[in-house]
Design a protein around this motif. Structure first.
Motif, PDB file in Angstrom:
ATOM      1  N   TYR A 184       6.954  -4.929  10.889  1.00  0.00           N
ATOM      2  CA  TYR A 184       6.159  -4.219  11.887  1.00  0.00           C
ATOM      3  C   TYR A 184       4.721  -4.018  11.421  1.00  0.00           C
ATOM      4  CZ  TYR A 184      10.233  -2.964  14.749  1.00  0.00           C
ATOM      5  OH  TYR A 184      11.329  -2.994  15.571  1.00  0.00           O
ATOM      6  N   PRO A 185       3.747  -3.975  12.349  1.00  0.00           N
ATOM      7  CA  PRO A 185       2.361  -3.656  11.970  1.00  0.00           C
ATOM      8  C   PRO A 185       2.333  -2.316  11.229  1.00  0.00           C
ATOM      9  CG  PRO A 185       2.481  -4.350  14.264  1.00  0.00           C
ATOM     10  CD  PRO A 185       3.891  -4.184  13.802  1.00  0.00           C
ATOM     11  N   GLY A 207       9.981  -3.428  -3.002  1.00  0.00           N
ATOM     12  CA  GLY A 207       9.687  -4.849  -2.893  1.00  0.00           C
ATOM     13  C   GLY A 207       9.141  -5.239  -1.547  1.00  0.00           C
ATOM     14  N   VAL A 208       8.436  -4.310  -0.899  1.00  0.00           N
ATOM     15  CA  VAL A 208       7.929  -4.526   0.455  1.00  0.00           C
ATOM     16  C   VAL A 208       6.516  -5.093   0.406  1.00  0.00           C
ATOM     17  CG1 VAL A 208       7.087  -3.306   2.501  1.00  0.00           C
ATOM     18  CG2 VAL A 208       9.357  -2.792   1.574  1.00  0.00           C
ATOM     19  N   ILE A 209       6.225  -6.048   1.293  1.00  0.00           N
ATOM     20  CA  ILE A 209       4.858  -6.532   1.514  1.00  0.00           C
ATOM     21  C   ILE A 209       4.510  -6.187   2.955  1.00  0.00           C
ATOM     22  CG2 ILE A 209       3.310  -8.515   1.553  1.00  0.00           C
ATOM     23  CD1 ILE A 209       5.101  -9.869  -0.478  1.00  0.00           C
ATOM     24  N   THR A 210       3.744  -5.137   3.129  1.00  0.00           N
ATOM     25  CA  THR A 210       3.472  -4.627   4.473  1.00  0.00           C
ATOM     26  C   THR A 210       2.494  -5.533   5.231  1.00  0.00           C
ATOM     27  OG1 THR A 210       1.736  -3.196   3.567  1.00  0.00           O
ATOM     28  CG2 THR A 210       3.919  -2.230   3.849  1.00  0.00           C
ATOM     29  N   ASN A 211       2.606  -5.483   6.538  1.00  0.00           N
ATOM     30  CA  ASN A 211       1.715  -6.214   7.443  1.00  0.00           C
ATOM     31  C   ASN A 211       0.628  -5.239   7.906  1.00  0.00           C
ATOM     32  OD1 ASN A 211       0.542  -7.900   9.375  1.00  0.00           O
ATOM     33  ND2 ASN A 211       2.108  -7.428  10.920  1.00  0.00           N
ATOM     34  N   ASP A 212      -0.368  -5.006   7.051  1.00  0.00           N
ATOM     35  CA  ASP A 212      -1.380  -3.976   7.322  1.00  0.00           C
ATOM     36  C   ASP A 212      -2.279  -4.375   8.495  1.00  0.00           C
ATOM     37  OD1 ASP A 212      -0.263  -2.937   5.072  1.00  0.00           O
ATOM     38  OD2 ASP A 212      -2.113  -2.776   3.916  1.00  0.00           O
ATOM     39  N   VAL A 213      -2.439  -3.437   9.421  1.00  0.00           N
ATOM     40  CA  VAL A 213      -3.356  -3.650  10.553  1.00  0.00           C
ATOM     41  C   VAL A 213      -4.488  -2.631  10.561  1.00  0.00           C
ATOM     42  CG1 VAL A 213      -1.623  -4.739  12.021  1.00  0.00           C
ATOM     43  CG2 VAL A 213      -1.896  -2.244  12.085  1.00  0.00           C
TER      44      VAL A 213
END
Length: 299
Positions: A184-185, A207-213
Motif C-alpha cells: 500500500y502507498p 523486512g519491509v520495503i515501504t512504497n513511500d508516497v
C-alpha cells in the motif's frame, strides 16, 4: 547583587525597551537606566549596546539574563520552601509535540482546581532542549519520550505506555501486516524525534520495503493524509482517540505490538517533587488504560 535590578533587567528583555519595562516595574525610564548602570558597574561589563536605538543586549547581557532567570526562580522556591508552601508560585513545564500533549491540558486543569495558588506555564519544544532546560533549572519538569539520553542528576519516569497502530482509510482493505506495509502507498513519519526511529527500526526488523508516497514531520499531518485516502501510516494510540478518527481502520503494528513510553523528566533534587508526582498521576489518569501511575516516593 540586588534582585530588584535583576527583575528590571528581565523586564527589559521581555518587553524590549527601557520605557516599556519601566511601566511594568512601576519605575521611571531614568530609574530603569540607573539600575542598569549600577548592575553594569557591579558586574564590570556592558550589558547593552547603546549604539543602537533602542539599546540591544550584548552577549554578556544575554548571559546575565540567563543567570537572572535562575536566581529569580531560586529565590521564589526558597521563599515557598521556608513557608512550607511549594504548592504555589509558577510550575514551569515543558513538553514535546507528541500525543502526550493531548492529555496535558486536562491534567493542568485538575492541578489548578486543587491548588488555586499554583500557576502553570507550558512550553513546547524539542526533547534535547527540554532536558537541558530541566537540568539548568529553567523548567521544573518536562514531558519527553524514553529514547533519549538522560543525565545522571535527572530522573525520568513514564506515565504513558501507548501502542502503535497502522491506520488505513476506510475504503482500503485490511491485509496481513507485512503485505500491507509492502504494497500500500505509505506516508512516512520523517522527524528528528525518537518515535520516528522506533517506527523505522521496527519496519527494518519486519523486512519491509515501504512504497513511500509522502513524508510528514507531524502526526497530525500523517493522519490528515490517511483521512484523505493518500495511503497508510503508523501513529501512536493517543492520537486516535478523537471521534473523527473512528472511521479509520487500524491494526497492530509489530508482532507483538510495538509501544512507546512517554514520561516526566525532572531534577532528582527538585524542590517541587511532590507537585510533579501529583501531575504525573493526573497525566496517567488522563491516559486511561495505558496510563502508568507514579510509584510513591521514587526518584
Amino acid at each position: 547583587m540586588n534582585t530588584r535590578h535583576l527583575k528590571t533587567l528581565l523586564a527589559i528583555h521581555k518587553y524590549g525597551t527601557f520605557s516599556q519595562a519601566a511601566e511594568k516595574v512601576n519605575l521611571t525610564a531614568a530609574a530603569v537606566g540607573q539600575q542598569v548602570v549600577s548592575l553594569e558597574q557591579e558586574l564590570r561589563t556592558e550589558l547593552f549596546d547603546r549604539s543602537t536605538r533602542p539599546p540591544t543586549f550584548t552577549p554578556q547581557g544575554l548571559q546575565v539574563v540567563e543567570m537572572a532567570n535562575k536566581i529569580m526562580r531560586l529565590e521564589e522556591d526558597t521563599k515557598l520552601s521556608l513557608r512550607g508552601d511549594l504548592i504555589s508560585g509558577t510550575l514551569m513545564i515543558g513538553s514535546v509535540r507528541s500525543s502526550a500533549v493531548n492529555v496535558v491540558p486536562g491534567a493542568m486543569v485538575k492541578m489548578r482546581s486543587k491548588y488555586p495558588d499554583l500557576k502553570t506555564n507550558l512550553r513546547i519544544g524539542l526533547s534535547s532542549q527540554l532536558v537541558s532546560d530541566v537540568a539548568s533549572g529553567h523548567l521544573d519538569a518536562a514531558i519527553i519520550a524514553e529514547h533519549i539520553s538522560i543525565p545522571q542528576h535527572l530522573n525520568w519516569q513514564p506515565f504513558l505506555d501507548e501502542p502503535l497502530w497502522v491506520v488505513l482509510p476506510e475504503d482500503m482493505t485490511v491485509l496481513p501486516l507485512k503485505e500491507m506495509l509492502n504494497e500500500y502507498p505509505f506516508i512516512r513519519f520523517k522527524s528528528a524525534v525518537p518515535l520516528a526511529n522506533v517506527i523505522d527500526t521496527e519496519l527494518s526488523a519486519l523486512g519491509v520495503i515501504t512504497n513511500d508516497v509522502a513524508e510528514m514531520d507531524t502526526i497530525n499531518a500523517l493522519i490528515t493524509c490517511v483521512r484523505s485516502g493518500l495511503g497508510i501510516t503508523i501513529v501512536p494510540h493517543m492520537f486516535l482517540q478523537e471521534p473523527e478518527m473512528a472511521s479509520l481502520k487500524r491494526i497492530e503494528f509489530g508482532s507483538p505490538q510495538i509501544s512507546r513510553k512517554i514520561g516526566i523528566v525532572e531534577r532528582i533534587t527538585n524542590p517541587r517533587k511532590i507537585i510533579i508526582e501529583e501531575l504525573h498521576n493526573h497525566l496517567a489518569e488522563q491516559c486511561g488504560s495505558h496510563g502508568i501511575p507514579r510509584v510513591k516516593g521514587t526518584t
